[in-house]
Motif scaffolding. Structure first.
Motif, mmCIF file in Angstrom:
data_model
loop_
_atom_site.group_PDB
_atom_site.id
_atom_site.type_symbol
_atom_site.label_atom_id
_atom_site.label_comp_id
_atom_site.label_asym_id
_atom_site.label_seq_id
_atom_site.Cartn_x
_atom_site.Cartn_y
_atom_site.Cartn_z
ATOM 1 N N PRO A 38 0.734 -1.222 0.151
ATOM 2 C CA PRO A 38 0.069 0.107 0.033
ATOM 3 C C PRO A 38 1.018 1.228 -0.006
ATOM 4 O O PRO A 38 0.421 2.261 -0.418
ATOM 5 C CB PRO A 38 -0.929 -0.281 1.226
ATOM 6 N N GLU A 39 2.162 1.064 0.527
ATOM 7 C CA GLU A 39 2.859 2.389 0.352
ATOM 8 C C GLU A 39 3.144 3.051 -0.751
ATOM 9 O O GLU A 39 3.244 4.161 -1.029
ATOM 10 C CB GLU A 39 4.264 2.086 1.168
ATOM 11 N N PHE A 40 3.048 2.275 -1.899
ATOM 12 C CA PHE A 40 3.222 2.650 -3.362
ATOM 13 C C PHE A 40 2.006 3.551 -3.880
ATOM 14 O O PHE A 40 2.315 4.596 -4.501
ATOM 15 C CB PHE A 40 3.746 1.395 -4.257
ATOM 16 N N LEU A 41 0.963 3.017 -3.273
ATOM 17 C CA LEU A 41 -0.273 3.630 -3.918
ATOM 18 C C LEU A 41 -0.385 4.901 -3.172
ATOM 19 O O LEU A 41 -0.845 5.745 -3.795
ATOM 20 C CB LEU A 41 -1.534 2.732 -3.740
ATOM 21 N N LEU A 42 -0.050 4.898 -1.762
ATOM 22 C CA LEU A 42 0.026 6.058 -1.001
ATOM 23 C C LEU A 42 0.572 7.032 -1.439
ATOM 24 O O LEU A 42 0.469 8.240 -1.606
ATOM 25 C CB LEU A 42 0.287 5.793 0.324
ATOM 26 N N THR A 43 1.949 6.942 -1.930
ATOM 27 C CA THR A 43 2.837 7.898 -2.346
ATOM 28 C C THR A 43 2.175 8.321 -3.772
ATOM 29 O O THR A 43 2.442 9.465 -4.022
ATOM 30 C CB THR A 43 4.240 7.068 -2.853
ATOM 31 N N ASN A 44 1.682 7.481 -4.641
ATOM 32 C CA ASN A 44 1.132 7.910 -5.883
ATOM 33 C C ASN A 44 0.085 8.957 -5.694
ATOM 34 O O ASN A 44 0.066 10.044 -6.199
ATOM 35 C CB ASN A 44 0.765 6.893 -6.727
ATOM 36 N N VAL A 45 -0.974 8.735 -4.601
ATOM 37 C CA VAL A 45 -2.092 9.706 -4.378
ATOM 38 C C VAL A 45 -1.293 10.827 -3.964
ATOM 39 O O VAL A 45 -1.772 12.112 -4.591
ATOM 40 C CB VAL A 45 -2.815 8.909 -3.341
ATOM 41 N N ILE A 46 -0.408 10.837 -2.940
ATOM 42 C CA ILE A 46 0.194 12.278 -2.356
ATOM 43 C C ILE A 46 0.794 13.009 -3.462
ATOM 44 O O ILE A 46 0.406 14.348 -3.673
ATOM 45 C CB ILE A 46 1.218 12.062 -1.205
ATOM 46 N N THR A 179 -3.902 3.746 17.039
ATOM 47 C CA THR A 179 -3.307 2.609 16.488
ATOM 48 C C THR A 179 -1.609 2.456 16.908
ATOM 49 O O THR A 179 -1.167 3.433 17.348
ATOM 50 C CB THR A 179 -3.270 2.813 15.148
ATOM 51 N N THR A 180 -1.478 1.198 16.830
ATOM 52 C CA THR A 180 -0.180 0.889 17.171
ATOM 53 C C THR A 180 0.577 0.525 15.674
ATOM 54 O O THR A 180 1.961 0.251 15.804
ATOM 55 C CB THR A 180 0.099 -0.375 18.297
ATOM 56 N N GLU A 181 -0.069 0.733 14.882
ATOM 57 C CA GLU A 181 0.246 0.243 13.413
ATOM 58 C C GLU A 181 1.092 1.626 12.652
ATOM 59 O O GLU A 181 1.105 2.760 13.529
ATOM 60 C CB GLU A 181 -0.616 -0.011 12.306
ATOM 61 N N SER A 182 1.795 1.432 11.677
ATOM 62 C CA SER A 182 2.666 2.634 10.943
ATOM 63 C C SER A 182 2.337 2.439 9.494
ATOM 64 O O SER A 182 1.709 1.274 9.129
ATOM 65 C CB SER A 182 4.109 2.415 11.456
ATOM 66 N N VAL A 183 2.920 3.386 8.864
ATOM 67 C CA VAL A 183 2.707 3.278 7.501
ATOM 68 C C VAL A 183 4.196 3.899 6.884
ATOM 69 O O VAL A 183 5.059 4.080 7.411
ATOM 70 C CB VAL A 183 1.914 4.735 6.972
ATOM 71 N N GLN A 184 4.042 3.332 5.530
ATOM 72 C CA GLN A 184 5.335 3.749 4.881
ATOM 73 C C GLN A 184 5.059 4.367 3.399
ATOM 74 O O GLN A 184 3.881 4.456 3.056
ATOM 75 C CB GLN A 184 6.136 2.421 4.557
ATOM 76 N N GLY A 185 6.029 5.000 2.818
ATOM 77 C CA GLY A 185 5.737 5.855 1.714
ATOM 78 C C GLY A 185 5.046 7.236 1.744
ATOM 79 O O GLY A 185 4.707 7.731 0.694
ATOM 80 N N ASP A 186 4.997 7.554 2.901
ATOM 81 C CA ASP A 186 4.344 8.811 3.447
ATOM 82 C C ASP A 186 5.409 9.927 2.994
ATOM 83 O O ASP A 186 6.290 10.368 4.011
ATOM 84 C CB ASP A 186 3.678 9.090 4.625
ATOM 85 N N LEU A 188 4.871 13.058 2.258
ATOM 86 C CA LEU A 188 4.237 14.316 2.711
ATOM 87 C C LEU A 188 4.546 14.569 4.362
ATOM 88 O O LEU A 188 5.336 15.729 4.736
ATOM 89 C CB LEU A 188 2.680 14.471 2.833
ATOM 90 N N PHE A 189 4.514 13.720 5.186
ATOM 91 C CA PHE A 189 4.953 13.865 6.470
ATOM 92 C C PHE A 189 5.955 12.914 7.214
ATOM 93 O O PHE A 189 5.904 12.633 8.469
ATOM 94 C CB PHE A 189 3.565 13.708 7.365
ATOM 95 N N GLY A 190 6.691 12.288 6.326
ATOM 96 C CA GLY A 190 7.573 11.460 6.537
ATOM 97 C C GLY A 190 7.077 10.149 7.688
ATOM 98 O O GLY A 190 7.819 9.776 8.530
ATOM 99 N N ASN A 191 6.005 9.550 7.382
ATOM 100 C CA ASN A 191 5.426 8.640 8.004
ATOM 101 C C ASN A 191 5.037 8.857 9.511
ATOM 102 O O ASN A 191 4.846 8.074 10.286
ATOM 103 C CB ASN A 191 6.395 7.150 8.179
ATOM 104 N N ASP A 192 5.051 10.311 9.858
ATOM 105 C CA ASP A 192 4.696 10.777 11.102
ATOM 106 C C ASP A 192 3.060 10.804 11.415
ATOM 107 O O ASP A 192 2.395 11.640 10.708
ATOM 108 C CB ASP A 192 5.357 11.993 11.473
ATOM 109 N N LEU A 193 2.604 9.873 11.960
ATOM 110 C CA LEU A 193 1.125 10.072 12.102
ATOM 111 C C LEU A 193 0.550 11.009 12.943
ATOM 112 O O LEU A 193 -0.514 11.529 12.893
ATOM 113 C CB LEU A 193 0.630 8.565 12.970
#
Length: 482
Positions: A38-46, A179-186, A188-193
């Motif tokens: 999902p990180e690749f689609l997130l990057t594309n959207v942003i 959440t205790t989960e995290s993201v990659q591919g952000d 915009l904010f460097g994966n900072d929730l």
């Protein structure tokens, strides 16, 4: 920037000598992705949205509508020929489809879901603020294969207590905070929730003000203002720097010279910034070539909404009209792609206090907004700036709102269509259509629906315009109406 698409690789069994027991191992391509994260689609959207919002929608469309730039010949939007902006409509629904697709990918979790909800809410706000009623609840519903989705009212899109944009942004905040989960591919904010939470809350401030004519309860706005979870400084800006290397350079750097030469400083900006004696004039524009050659550099603006014939008949020397600053043209990474700046939040809170929606210190918010905008563009705030008559708040609500909202207007230079939305809501600054405008002297309120909607989704299109009013650029959307 080009959209980033990731394709699944399909291995086809081809008979060469004979099948073996270890066929799958032998024919597995170690370099081919077996699944998409999902990180690749997130990057594309942003990346796709923030670039489009800044360059095409912000610089090349909104900046004419809000009189930051004036056209000398070809950009007829300066004369209010808007059309349907169908490319943006299609892009947004494509990006919404990407966000929906993320749900089916391995690795999708609560954190991705919260971030996707915020981006989805932002994208739908773009749609409804540009067109009015749009497909919302039935849009991009892959499981139902609905190619003719109904249009939801703008009131529902913003205000439904469960599914509306404001409710969805609140839900996303709660989800990300727990959440205790995290993201990659952000990117915009460097994966900072935490920054996504602040962005979501700050978007709520934007939209609560957007819909303020339709509200009498501003408790949520007060709650947000009192919270410690809004954007805190320029460090929390929703921006993505352009880069010095292709293909991630600011598009104007590589654009045709004619596009750049159309972007002329306006008489509107000229009058405002000279009234303020404001050094930010040099941030956005440069002295005219003729004045530089004469040894007396001056910034000079052009009246918006003129035809080539009118400009010629007036004897206007275009060589003596300012162009945009070299930062935007000669430097590939001189600016950022932008979704939202901290300064906008501060001006929004100042307006909310001045209107009596919330309690607080309007002057402090106002000064915070000005200072943040100067700092963002590395401009020096002049000594005594806040005490100047044209700048200082004076206790008169009408005067104060004029000053707050005009400073906010300037701070929204190239931030998508946000300046246009604010002018439509407040009437400040009061922009006068140019002499050759193509809209009978009226200031437009929306884009036309894309022609494809009339052809492929006619029944729902007809229902939408029956509810909203005629499909023309002067039909006001729900939050604009008194």
């Amino acid at each position: 920037m080009k959209n980033i698409y990731y394709l699944f690789t399909v291995l086809i069994c081809a008979y060469v000598v004979g099948c073996t027991d270890d066929f799958e191992t032998i024919n597995e391509n170690p370099n081919a992705p077996q699944s998409v994260s999902p990180e690749f689609l997130l990057t594309n959207v942003i990346v796709s949205e923030i670039n489009e919002n800044t360059y095409n929608q912000g610089l090349r469309l909104n900046n004419y509508m809000t009189q930051f730039v004036a056209s000398v010949e070809f950009e007829r939007i300066d004369r209010y020929e808007l059309g349907g902006n169908s490319g943006y409509w299609n892009l947004i629904y494509g990006l919404l489809a990407d966000l929906e697709s993320m749900k089916e990918l391995d690795g999708y979790n609560e954190a991705y879901d919260g971030v996707a909800t915020i981006m989805r809410s932002y994208l739908f706000s773009q749609l409804t603020d540009l067109w009015g009623d749009v497909p919302y609840t039935e849009a991009v519903a892959f499981g139902e294969l609905n190619f003719t989705p109904a249009y939801d009212s703008q009131e529902f899109i913003y205000s439904d207590p469960e599914n509306g944009i404001l409710a969805q942004l609140e839900d996303a905040v709660e989800q990300l905070q727990n959440t205790t989960e995290s993201v990659q591919g952000d990117v915009l904010f460097g994966n900072d929730l935490n920054k996504w939470v602040r962005f979501s809350n700050t978007l709520q401030v934007r939209y609560l003000l957007r819909t303020s004519k339709k509200s009498t309860d501003f408790s949520k706005l007060q709650e947000l203002a009192d919270s410690a979870m809004l954007m805190r400084s320029n460090e929390d800006n929703a921006v993505l720097p352009y880069l010095s290397a292709a293909p991630n350079q600011f598009p104007l750097f590589n654009a045709a010279l004619g596009i750049y030469q159309e972007l002329r400083m306006t008489e509107t900006v000229d009058s405002v910034l000279k009234l303020w004696d404001d050094p930010r004039i040099a941030v956005f524009y440069k002295p005219s070539n003729a004045s530089v050659n004469a040894g007396n550099p001056e910034y000079k603006g052009l009246l918006n909404g003129q035809s080539r014939e009118t400009i010629s008949a007036a004897g206007t020397d275009l060589n003596d009209i300012s162009l945009m600053a070299d930062t935007f043209r000669a430097v590939p990474d001189g600016v950022d792609a932008q979704l939202m700046l901290y300064s906008e939040l501060q001006f929004a809170l100042a307006e909310a206090v001045e209107r009596g929606y919330i309690t607080g210190d309007a002057e402090q918010y106002y000064q915070n907004g000005i200072q943040a905008h100067f700092e963002y563009y590395n401009a020096e705030l002049p000594a005594g700036y806040f005490t100047r008559d044209a700048i200082a708040l004076n206790g008169n609500q009408e005067d104060n709102l004029q000053k707050i909202l005009t400073q906010k207007w300037l701070s929204l230079f190239m931030v998508g269509h946000e300046a246009w939305f604010n002018i439509r809501r407040t009437g400040i600054p009061a922009l006068k259509p140019g002499p050759d405008n193509l809209n009978n002297g009226q200031y437009p309120s929306r884009y036309l629906y894309p022609e494809s909607e009339q052809a492929a989704n006619k029944a729902n299109y007809d229902a939408a315009i029956a509810r909203m009013g005629a499909d023309n650029i002067n039909t006001k959307v729900w939050w604009e109406k008194e």
